[in-house]
Design a protein around this motif. Structure first.
Motif, PDB file in Angstrom:
ATOM      1  N   ALA A 316       0.823  -1.216   0.000  1.00  0.00           N
ATOM      2  CA  ALA A 316       0.000   0.000   0.000  1.00  0.00           C
ATOM      3  C   ALA A 316       0.855   1.264   0.000  1.00  0.00           C
ATOM      4  N   LEU A 317       2.118   1.126   0.380  1.00  0.00           N
ATOM      5  CA  LEU A 317       3.008   2.286   0.418  1.00  0.00           C
ATOM      6  C   LEU A 317       3.701   2.539  -0.916  1.00  0.00           C
ATOM      7  N   ALA A 318       3.658   1.580  -1.814  1.00  0.00           N
ATOM      8  CA  ALA A 318       4.343   1.733  -3.102  1.00  0.00           C
ATOM      9  C   ALA A 318       3.844   2.944  -3.894  1.00  0.00           C
ATOM     10  N   PRO A 319       2.515   3.178  -3.987  1.00  0.00           N
ATOM     11  CA  PRO A 319       2.044   4.357  -4.724  1.00  0.00           C
ATOM     12  C   PRO A 319       2.515   5.673  -4.103  1.00  0.00           C
ATOM     13  N   VAL A 320       2.681   5.689  -2.777  1.00  0.00           N
ATOM     14  CA  VAL A 320       3.179   6.898  -2.109  1.00  0.00           C
ATOM     15  C   VAL A 320       4.584   7.215  -2.593  1.00  0.00           C
ATOM     16  N   ALA A 321       5.413   6.185  -2.680  1.00  0.00           N
ATOM     17  CA  ALA A 321       6.776   6.379  -3.178  1.00  0.00           C
ATOM     18  C   ALA A 321       6.764   6.764  -4.656  1.00  0.00           C
ATOM     19  N   ALA A 322       5.877   6.147  -5.431  1.00  0.00           N
ATOM     20  CA  ALA A 322       5.813   6.414  -6.872  1.00  0.00           C
ATOM     21  C   ALA A 322       5.528   7.888  -7.148  1.00  0.00           C
ATOM     22  N   GLU A 323       4.720   8.504  -6.305  1.00  0.00           N
ATOM     23  CA  GLU A 323       4.377   9.920  -6.483  1.00  0.00           C
ATOM     24  C   GLU A 323       5.601  10.823  -6.365  1.00  0.00           C
ATOM     25  N   LEU A 324       6.612  10.348  -5.650  1.00  0.00           N
ATOM     26  CA  LEU A 324       7.788  11.177  -5.401  1.00  0.00           C
ATOM     27  C   LEU A 324       8.951  10.895  -6.352  1.00  0.00           C
ATOM     28  N   THR A 325       8.749  10.024  -7.301  1.00  0.00           N
ATOM     29  CA  THR A 325       9.826   9.748  -8.266  1.00  0.00           C
ATOM     30  C   THR A 325      10.102  10.948  -9.170  1.00  0.00           C
ATOM     31  N   ARG A 326       9.191  11.893  -9.163  1.00  0.00           N
ATOM     32  CA  ARG A 326       9.376  13.124  -9.965  1.00  0.00           C
ATOM     33  C   ARG A 326       9.612  14.338  -9.070  1.00  0.00           C
ATOM     34  N   ASP A 327      10.017  14.096  -7.831  1.00  0.00           N
ATOM     35  CA  ASP A 327      10.268  15.201  -6.900  1.00  0.00           C
ATOM     36  C   ASP A 327      11.377  16.104  -7.443  1.00  0.00           C
ATOM     37  N   PRO A 328      11.266  17.413  -7.245  1.00  0.00           N
ATOM     38  CA  PRO A 328      12.296  18.342  -7.739  1.00  0.00           C
ATOM     39  C   PRO A 328      13.683  18.072  -7.163  1.00  0.00           C
ATOM     40  N   ASP A 329      13.738  17.527  -5.950  1.00  0.00           N
ATOM     41  CA  ASP A 329      15.039  17.234  -5.359  1.00  0.00           C
ATOM     42  C   ASP A 329      15.542  15.896  -5.900  1.00  0.00           C
ATOM     43  N   PRO A 330      16.695  15.868  -6.541  1.00  0.00           N
ATOM     44  CA  PRO A 330      17.183  14.626  -7.164  1.00  0.00           C
ATOM     45  C   PRO A 330      17.421  13.488  -6.177  1.00  0.00           C
ATOM     46  N   THR A 331      17.838  13.811  -4.960  1.00  0.00           N
ATOM     47  CA  THR A 331      18.065  12.755  -3.970  1.00  0.00           C
ATOM     48  C   THR A 331      16.751  12.137  -3.522  1.00  0.00           C
ATOM     49  N   VAL A 332      15.735  12.957  -3.345  1.00  0.00           N
ATOM     50  CA  VAL A 332      14.399  12.449  -2.992  1.00  0.00           C
ATOM     51  C   VAL A 332      13.859  11.579  -4.115  1.00  0.00           C
ATOM     52  N   ALA A 333      13.994  12.046  -5.343  1.00  0.00           N
ATOM     53  CA  ALA A 333      13.492  11.285  -6.492  1.00  0.00           C
ATOM     54  C   ALA A 333      14.208   9.937  -6.602  1.00  0.00           C
ATOM     55  N   GLU A 334      15.516   9.934  -6.371  1.00  0.00           N
ATOM     56  CA  GLU A 334      16.273   8.678  -6.436  1.00  0.00           C
ATOM     57  C   GLU A 334      15.844   7.719  -5.328  1.00  0.00           C
ATOM     58  N   ALA A 335      15.621   8.267  -4.132  1.00  0.00           N
ATOM     59  CA  ALA A 335      15.164   7.436  -3.011  1.00  0.00           C
ATOM     60  C   ALA A 335      13.789   6.855  -3.303  1.00  0.00           C
ATOM     61  N   ALA A 336      12.941   7.633  -3.963  1.00  0.00           N
ATOM     62  CA  ALA A 336      11.605   7.156  -4.320  1.00  0.00           C
ATOM     63  C   ALA A 336      11.691   6.017  -5.333  1.00  0.00           C
ATOM     64  N   ARG A 337      12.563   6.166  -6.320  1.00  0.00           N
ATOM     65  CA  ARG A 337      12.728   5.095  -7.308  1.00  0.00           C
ATOM     66  C   ARG A 337      13.246   3.820  -6.641  1.00  0.00           C
ATOM     67  N   TRP A 338      14.167   3.984  -5.699  1.00  0.00           N
ATOM     68  CA  TRP A 338      14.692   2.819  -4.981  1.00  0.00           C
ATOM     69  C   TRP A 338      13.579   2.137  -4.192  1.00  0.00           C
ATOM     70  N   ALA A 339      12.756   2.939  -3.523  1.00  0.00           N
ATOM     71  CA  ALA A 339      11.657   2.373  -2.733  1.00  0.00           C
ATOM     72  C   ALA A 339      10.691   1.603  -3.614  1.00  0.00           C
ATOM     73  N   VAL A 340      10.335   2.186  -4.741  1.00  0.00           N
ATOM     74  CA  VAL A 340       9.415   1.513  -5.674  1.00  0.00           C
ATOM     75  C   VAL A 340      10.030   0.199  -6.152  1.00  0.00           C
ATOM     76  N   ALA A 341      11.327   0.214  -6.417  1.00  0.00           N
ATOM     77  CA  ALA A 341      12.008  -0.984  -6.925  1.00  0.00           C
ATOM     78  C   ALA A 341      11.947  -2.137  -5.917  1.00  0.00           C
ATOM     79  N   GLN A 342      11.905  -1.822  -4.640  1.00  0.00           N
ATOM     80  CA  GLN A 342      11.827  -2.878  -3.635  1.00  0.00           C
ATOM     81  C   GLN A 342      10.514  -3.646  -3.755  1.00  0.00           C
ATOM     82  N   TYR A 343       9.455  -2.964  -4.164  1.00  0.00           N
ATOM     83  CA  TYR A 343       8.159  -3.613  -4.312  1.00  0.00           C
ATOM     84  C   TYR A 343       8.064  -4.347  -5.641  1.00  0.00           C
ATOM     85  N   VAL A 344       8.752  -3.836  -6.637  1.00  0.00           N
ATOM     86  CA  VAL A 344       8.812  -4.544  -7.930  1.00  0.00           C
ATOM     87  C   VAL A 344       9.499  -5.891  -7.746  1.00  0.00           C
ATOM     88  N   ASP A 345      10.576  -5.879  -6.980  1.00  0.00           N
ATOM     89  CA  ASP A 345      11.318  -7.110  -6.715  1.00  0.00           C
ATOM     90  C   ASP A 345      10.442  -8.131  -5.975  1.00  0.00           C
TER      91      ASP A 345
END
Length: 348
Positions: A316-345
């Protein structure tokens, strides 16, 4: 000066400190070498100010040459609950106990100033004082050990047989020549509880900390992406880490915090990760007004929250992370992509 010292200790207790001891500014002859070894090993990570201020941090006497005594004080912030319980609730964020209340810098400094004013009134206008609470190159833990407040345990934090290890430290440097107390001896014995509980193996040896692997450092001081090999071990810890403090056996003697301002705010004891991830800058500042958490800023904080979301194992938290993959801060966006990837795995 003996009478003044005893009255000082009594007044420190009345003001709200759990302990008051005294040492001399030159009480740490081995500290320069210890600090040099720490810096040479690179254990300070991105904390460049430690290397830049070695001259003062390694030699308190150089910070204010006129000082003749250092009054070391401890103020308890013992939690009323087990701070490790939150680790069993991965959908919620674990915030270090000390950061759940009012910013200790403000609380302790006001108390130090009150005690310092009392001291000047008693000693006379010719004397001088300076107060410090973790905002200057003052080695509080080493000075606390030299003054007899406690000893630096294997986790490098100060430990006392009288109040455990849940305490903030403050220092009053003064031109008064006060009688020094004896240093405390080490009472850790063969215990390894603090070393063995560390999720990231941040202790290369007893009494040595590699800040680059410490979750407190990673969530607070480290800028940019946290190394991927450490993210899993961070679990749901989003600001600081209390593991090594919480397991210390000497906490059986811990004393309750005296100042209600240091008590945990209910909204910070077990906050939902989903709600924290959606904070914008204004909301972040409002939520953490008066808290030390405000110092790291929204972007670094949300980065930490996203690592926790990636570790939560709750789809249920995966969509929350997905929303932040386009965050203006590059570190936040990268962390969001990493979080989403954990659920893909997890879905493969």
């Amino acid at each position: 000066m003996t009478d003044l010292k005893q009255r000082l200790i009594t007044e420190a207790d009345a003001v709200g400190f759990v302990a008051c001891r005294i040492c001399k500014p030159d009480a740490l002859p081995d500290l320069p070498d210890r600090l040099k070894d720490f810096i040479t090993a690179g254990y300070h990570g991105q904390m460049g100010w430690m290397a830049e201020r070695m001259r003062w941090r390694g030699n308190p006497a150089a910070l204010w040459p006129e000082a003749k005594s250092v009054i070391m004080l401890a103020e308890s912030y013992t939690p009323e609950y087990d701070p490790l319980d939150i680790l069993n609730h991965p959908e919620r964020g674990a915030i270090s106990v000390y950061a759940q209340g009012r910013d200790y810098h403000d609380v302790v400094k006001k108390r130090l100033k009150r005690l310092a004013r009392w001291l000047l009134d008693e000693a006379g206008k010719d004397e001088q004082v300076k107060v410090f609470v973790d905002t200057a190159p003052v080695p509080e833990k080493a000075l606390g050990a030299a003054a007899g407040l406690g000893w630096q345990g294997k986790h490098t934090n100060l430990v006392s047989r009288d109040w455990g290890n849940w305490a903030f430290l403050g220092a009053i440097f003064t031109t008064l020549d006060l009688e020094a107390d004896a240093a405390e001896v080490d009472h850790c014995g063969s215990c390894r509880a603090c070393l063995d509980v560390c999720p990231t193996d941040a202790f290369p040896a007893p009494y040595r900390l590699d800040a680059r692997r410490c979750i407190s450092y990673l969530t607070i001081e480290h800028k940019g992406p946290v190394p991927e090999n450490l993210r899993r071990q961070m679990g749901n810890r989003i600001y600081g880490c209390d593991d090594c403090l919480a397991v210390c056996p000497w906490n059986k003697f811990a004393v309750a915090a005296r100042d209600m301002r240091l008590s945990s705010r209910p909204e910070l004891t077990a906050p939902h990760l989903a709600e924290l991830a959606q904070l914008d800058d204004a909301e972040f500042r409002a939520l953490f007004s008066g808290s030390p958490i405000k110092r790291i800023g929204r972007d670094r904080f949300v980065r930490n929250v996203l690592y926790a979301i990636g570790n939560a194992g709750q789809s249920a938290l995966a969509p929350v992370a997905a929303e932040l993959t386009r965050d203006p801060d590059p570190t936040v966006a990268e962390a969001a992509r990493w979080a989403v990837a954990q659920y893909v795995d997890q879905c493969r």
